[in-house]
Design a protein around this motif. Structure first.
Motif, mmCIF file in Angstrom:
data_model
loop_
_atom_site.group_PDB
_atom_site.id
_atom_site.type_symbol
_atom_site.label_atom_id
_atom_site.label_comp_id
_atom_site.label_asym_id
_atom_site.label_seq_id
_atom_site.Cartn_x
_atom_site.Cartn_y
_atom_site.Cartn_z
ATOM 1 N N LEU A 288 0.857 -1.180 0.000
ATOM 2 C CA LEU A 288 0.000 0.000 0.000
ATOM 3 C C LEU A 288 0.894 1.231 0.000
ATOM 4 O O LEU A 288 1.426 1.633 1.039
ATOM 5 N N ASP B 289 0.353 4.386 -0.296
ATOM 6 C CA ASP B 289 -0.108 5.507 0.519
ATOM 7 C C ASP B 289 -0.424 5.088 1.952
ATOM 8 O O ASP B 289 -0.852 5.922 2.756
ATOM 9 N N SER C 53 -2.899 3.263 2.607
ATOM 10 C CA SER C 53 -4.356 3.179 2.641
ATOM 11 C C SER C 53 -4.822 2.070 1.706
ATOM 12 O O SER C 53 -4.314 1.946 0.588
ATOM 13 N N ASN D 174 -7.417 2.028 0.029
ATOM 14 C CA ASN D 174 -8.068 2.646 -1.127
ATOM 15 C C ASN D 174 -7.113 3.491 -1.958
ATOM 16 O O ASN D 174 -7.538 4.170 -2.888
ATOM 17 N N GLY D 175 -5.834 3.457 -1.621
ATOM 18 C CA GLY D 175 -4.847 4.247 -2.341
ATOM 19 C C GLY D 175 -4.141 3.442 -3.418
ATOM 20 O O GLY D 175 -4.623 2.389 -3.858
ATOM 21 N N ARG E 205 -6.276 8.510 -7.283
ATOM 22 C CA ARG E 205 -4.815 8.368 -7.140
ATOM 23 C C ARG E 205 -4.137 8.209 -8.501
ATOM 24 O O ARG E 205 -2.977 7.822 -8.579
#
Length: 313
Positions: free
Chosen positions: A15, A17, A19, A21-22, A42
């Protein structure tokens, strides 16, 4: 002793970021392939990654605006992912996720990615799980690669089929089965392979439905029936049922019922049972093993216990 043995595989999700969702970099242990996965928010960060300078293939993936029951996908290839991907993304407003596919060792050539693009389009079209945005369907046979290179690319595709569903891209998986085998068949060594378990709902109204479980999906089979207009107002899956009617998967055959014109894969037994019975219900107890009183829940418990015993032996 178990006749066959399955081996686990290690997939690394980085991941970038921090996150879920990143931006994400995905790799499979022992494979040089690398996937960069980005949501629209992103996308700029994706383009800044050094891997985007490489030759590769890419996928744009999102909800099909014309069919809420399907996804839509565009598949492309590029000498430089950074140069090609932005224009493709700009021209296609449906996508929610972009996947860039390359290798850590710069092993992919122009011929390789053209072959991968053609095969991915061919596989996606055959699976029919997503609407393809591609206007051209290039033939893999016309991608003139040496035999050894084709074999390497087929191995590459096999790994992609393992990794892509992990990041929510499952459009290469073959479409749902249309029927269930009814008899045990020999496996070539004198043993018998048990038929795939099938489940049923038999409602007092006369409505009947059959289903199987396959690769994590609960599939209600073509010819099954579903109640309509029962008057239950708390149907959580009403929107899904309305979409099934709109897309012609559920066809009206009588004032009180529909019929499945084709098999359909649900995310859970409860979603399937709710659509069949036109009310919220616990599918794990509503579905029974066909011809028996054993519930789906009880069957699953027995199946897991049997698998554990075989593994121990």
């Amino acid at each position: 002793m178990s006749v066959s043995q399955e081996f686990g595989r290690t997939i690394q999700l980085f991941l970038v970021d921090g996150s879920p969702n990143g931006l994400m970099v995905v790799s499979l242990h022992g494979w040089t392939g690398s996937l960069l996965v980005s949501r629209q928010s992103r996308f700029d960060r994706l383009l800044q990654r050094p891997e985007m300078e490489k030759t590769g293939v890419y996928i744009l993936y999102g909800q099909d605006p014309d069919n809420p029951l399907k996804m839509r996908a565009y598949i492309g290839e590029a000498d430089s992912l950074k140069d090609r991907l932005p224009s493709s993304a700009r021209d296609r407003g449906f996508w929610e996720t972009a996947v860039a596919i390359t290798t850590s060792d710069d092993a992919l050539t122009k011929g390789h990615v053209q072959y991968l693009e053609a095969r991915l389009i061919e596989m996606a079209a055959s699976a029919a799980r997503a609407t393809l945005e591609n206007s051209k369907y290039p033939s893999p046979d016309k991608r003139r690669l040496p035999e050894a290179d084709k074999a390497n690319m087929e191995a590459f595709l096999a790994n992609l089929k393992t990794v892509l569903p992990v990041v929510g891209i499952d459009f290469l998986k073959q479409a749902t089965a249309q029927e269930v085998p009814q008899k045990a068949e020999p496996d070539g060594s004198g043993n018998s392979i048990l038929p795939q378990a099938s489940f049923e709902i038999r409602h007092r109204s006369g409505v009947q439905a059959r289903a199987i479980e396959e690769e994590g999906e609960f599939i209600v089979l073509k010819g099954s029936q579903a109640l309509r207009n029962t008057g239950y107002v708390q149907l959580s899956y009403k929107e899904l049922k309305d979409d099934l009617i709109l897309q012609g998967i559920l066809k009206e055959i009588a004032e009180d019922r529909f019929e499945f014109a084709t098999s359909f894969a649900f995310k859970s037994p409860s979603a399937a049972a709710a659509v069949v019975l036109d009310r919220n219900t616990n599918g794990r107890t509503t579905w029974k093993v066909e011809g028996r009183k054993l519930t789906y829940h009880d069957w699953q418990s027995l199946d897991h216990a049997s698998s554990s015993k075989e593994a121990a032996e």
